[in-house]
Design an enzyme around this catalytic site. Structure first.
Site, mmCIF file in Angstrom:
data_model
loop_
_atom_site.group_PDB
_atom_site.id
_atom_site.type_symbol
_atom_site.label_atom_id
_atom_site.label_comp_id
_atom_site.label_asym_id
_atom_site.label_seq_id
_atom_site.Cartn_x
_atom_site.Cartn_y
_atom_site.Cartn_z
ATOM 1 N N LYS A 65 75.837 3.725 44.584
ATOM 2 C CA LYS A 65 76.659 4.084 45.747
ATOM 3 C C LYS A 65 77.564 5.306 45.497
ATOM 4 O O LYS A 65 77.822 6.067 46.416
ATOM 5 C CB LYS A 65 77.514 2.893 46.184
ATOM 6 C CG LYS A 65 76.683 1.750 46.803
ATOM 7 C CD LYS A 65 77.580 0.607 47.263
ATOM 8 C CE LYS A 65 76.760 -0.523 47.869
ATOM 9 N NZ LYS A 65 77.576 -1.629 48.346
ATOM 10 N N GLY A 127 87.400 -3.808 42.342
ATOM 11 C CA GLY A 127 86.231 -2.977 42.050
ATOM 12 C C GLY A 127 85.714 -2.333 43.332
ATOM 13 O O GLY A 127 86.405 -2.290 44.354
ATOM 14 N N ALA A 129 83.514 -3.329 45.493
ATOM 15 C CA ALA A 129 83.366 -4.220 46.652
ATOM 16 C C ALA A 129 84.687 -4.367 47.395
ATOM 17 O O ALA A 129 84.729 -4.357 48.632
ATOM 18 C CB ALA A 129 82.846 -5.584 46.194
ATOM 19 N N ARG A 150 92.439 -9.612 38.405
ATOM 20 C CA ARG A 150 92.647 -10.102 37.033
ATOM 21 C C ARG A 150 93.365 -9.031 36.217
ATOM 22 O O ARG A 150 94.339 -9.314 35.526
ATOM 23 C CB ARG A 150 91.273 -10.447 36.437
ATOM 24 C CG ARG A 150 91.280 -11.081 35.102
ATOM 25 C CD ARG A 150 89.877 -11.467 34.693
ATOM 26 N NE ARG A 150 88.945 -10.329 34.729
ATOM 27 C CZ ARG A 150 87.652 -10.412 34.459
ATOM 28 N NH1 ARG A 150 87.119 -11.581 34.143
ATOM 29 N NH2 ARG A 150 86.897 -9.347 34.502
HETATM 30 P P1 ATR Z 1 81.920 -4.628 42.306
HETATM 31 O O1 ATR Z 1 81.265 -3.314 42.538
HETATM 32 O O2 ATR Z 1 81.079 -5.822 42.679
HETATM 33 O O3 ATR Z 1 83.293 -4.680 42.898
HETATM 34 P P2 ATR Z 1 83.109 -4.155 39.739
HETATM 35 O O4 ATR Z 1 83.529 -2.799 40.167
HETATM 36 O O5 ATR Z 1 82.528 -4.354 38.375
HETATM 37 O O6 ATR Z 1 82.042 -4.777 40.730
HETATM 38 O O7 ATR Z 1 84.379 -5.118 39.912
HETATM 39 C C1 ATR Z 1 84.302 -6.467 39.605
HETATM 40 C C2 ATR Z 1 85.599 -7.120 40.065
HETATM 41 O O8 ATR Z 1 85.498 -8.527 39.851
HETATM 42 C C3 ATR Z 1 86.834 -6.659 39.312
HETATM 43 O O9 ATR Z 1 87.940 -6.689 40.188
HETATM 44 C C4 ATR Z 1 86.961 -7.726 38.225
HETATM 45 O O10 ATR Z 1 88.253 -7.889 37.716
HETATM 46 P P3 ATR Z 1 88.786 -6.935 36.517
HETATM 47 O O11 ATR Z 1 89.140 -5.629 37.167
HETATM 48 O O12 ATR Z 1 89.952 -7.645 35.963
HETATM 49 O O13 ATR Z 1 87.639 -6.816 35.537
HETATM 50 C C5 ATR Z 1 86.578 -8.948 39.023
HETATM 51 N N1 ATR Z 1 86.124 -10.073 38.199
HETATM 52 C C6 ATR Z 1 84.963 -10.190 37.523
HETATM 53 N N2 ATR Z 1 84.889 -11.404 36.914
HETATM 54 C C7 ATR Z 1 86.043 -12.062 37.221
HETATM 55 C C8 ATR Z 1 86.585 -13.359 36.904
HETATM 56 N N3 ATR Z 1 85.910 -14.207 36.128
HETATM 57 N N4 ATR Z 1 87.787 -13.693 37.420
HETATM 58 C C9 ATR Z 1 88.477 -12.826 38.186
HETATM 59 N N5 ATR Z 1 88.039 -11.591 38.526
HETATM 60 C C10 ATR Z 1 86.835 -11.214 38.041
#
Ligand code: ATR
Length: 278
Positions: A65, A127, A129, A150
């Site tokens: 994207k 992130g 999304a 987080r």
């Molecule tokens: P996407 O494009 O799907 O948004 P990404 O950019 O990798 O994927 O972002 C993943 C998001 O999910 C992040 O906000 C991540 O939190 P961190 O910034 O702290 O890494 C969050 N995330 C992933 N696993 C998680 C978990 N087990 N608990 C809480 N947040 C989680």
């Protein structure tokens, strides 16, 4: 026949061809829509070759994207705000980029009769999304849109991209001091069966909980919300179909109905195991 593609890696799981064919049948149009497995190295070339072959437009999913955005001659405000493009329109030698993910979420919420205006909304995740849905959510005038992540610093950085007094950031620990009308899970936690560290205080009998992930069963997050007594839980299948409907509208200038495709895909999902995120 006009040709369209969806780029992704992986892409085998994509429901976009099926959704767009349903839209085409419903609107009495003929389109050709296929999946394309691309790579970071070949993506730009793949798109340019498709344009040369007469392609009219494309959808873009993870992980392309941002690369798609960099290729565009023109971008909509919502694509700029999202920092990512999920829809490409090829016309008059130009590449136009849009992002329909956020409006897909908002339209799904509206069609499910979930109010956003004057409501206190929690968006979990910082992130791509989460970023993609902030501007369309703010456009619905929630009383507050609160980001929680987080890694809190990422949410603070993200909030700075948007100039809105209604947008705030809190920590997961702080969620024990708030109750929300609507909670949207834009983290990828559900994809690894993990639960974000949300306080049970955040959910009351008036809270609607939404997870961008969809699957045969409720996600761990939505199951947990149900156990906390949430008013309603909704998965991301409707968002997937509504974002596709907006892409279809950009290409074909006609807005398809989402209800029948949603019922069809829901029936298929309950018959076969799968998981996804638009
Ligand atoms: P996407 O494009 O799907 O948004 P990404 O950019 O990798 O994927 O972002 C993943 C998001 O999910 C992040 O906000 C991540 O939190 P961190 O910034 O702290 O890494 C969050 N995330 C992933 N696993 C998680 C978990 N087990 N608990 C809480 N947040 C989680």
């Amino acid at each position: 026949m006009d040709k369209f593609l969806v780029y992704g890696n992986p892409i085998a799981q994509s429901k976009s061809p099926a959704i767009h064919q349903m839209f085409a049948t419903q609107t009495e149009q003929a389109i050709h829509y296929e999946k394309c497995l691309s790579t970071k190295e070949s993506f730009v070339n793949d798109v340019n070759e498709f344009i040369l072959a007469g392609g009219k437009g494309a959808n873009v999913t993870a992980p392309f994207k941002e690369q798609a955005m960099a290729m565009c001659d023109q971008l909509t405000e919502r694509a700029k705000a999202a920092g990512a493009v999920n829809t490409l329109v090829f016309s008059a030698g130009q590449i136009k980029g849009d992002n329909t993910d956020g409006i897909g979420l908002v339209n799904d919420l509206i069609s499910q009769k979930v109010e956003i205006s004057n409501k206190k909304v929690l968006l979990m995740g910082a992130g791509g999304a989460a970023r993609g849905v902030i501007l369309p959510l703010l456009a619905q005038n929630p009383s507050q849109l609160i980001l929680v992540n987080r890694t809190m610093a990422k949410a603070v950085t993200l909030a700075k991209c948007f100039d809105s007094p209604n947008l705030q950031v809190i920590s997961f620990a702080d969620t024990e001091n708030h109750a929300f009308d609507l909670i949207i899970n834009a983290t990828s936690a559900s994809l690894s069966a993990a639960l974000p560290a949300l306080s049970t205080n955040a959910i009351t009998a008036k809270t609607v909980c939404y997870d961008m992930v969809y699957g045969k069963q409720l996600s761990p997050f939505l199951l947990w919300c149900q156990q906390q007594g949430a008013k309603q839980v909704i998965d991301g299948l409707g968002m997937l179909i509504n974002q596709a409907a907006e892409s279809y509208f950009l290409w074909r200038k006609v807005k398809p109905d989402c209800e029948t495709p949603l019922n069809t895909l829901r029936a298929e999902l309950t018959a076969a195991p799968s998981k996804g995120k638009s």
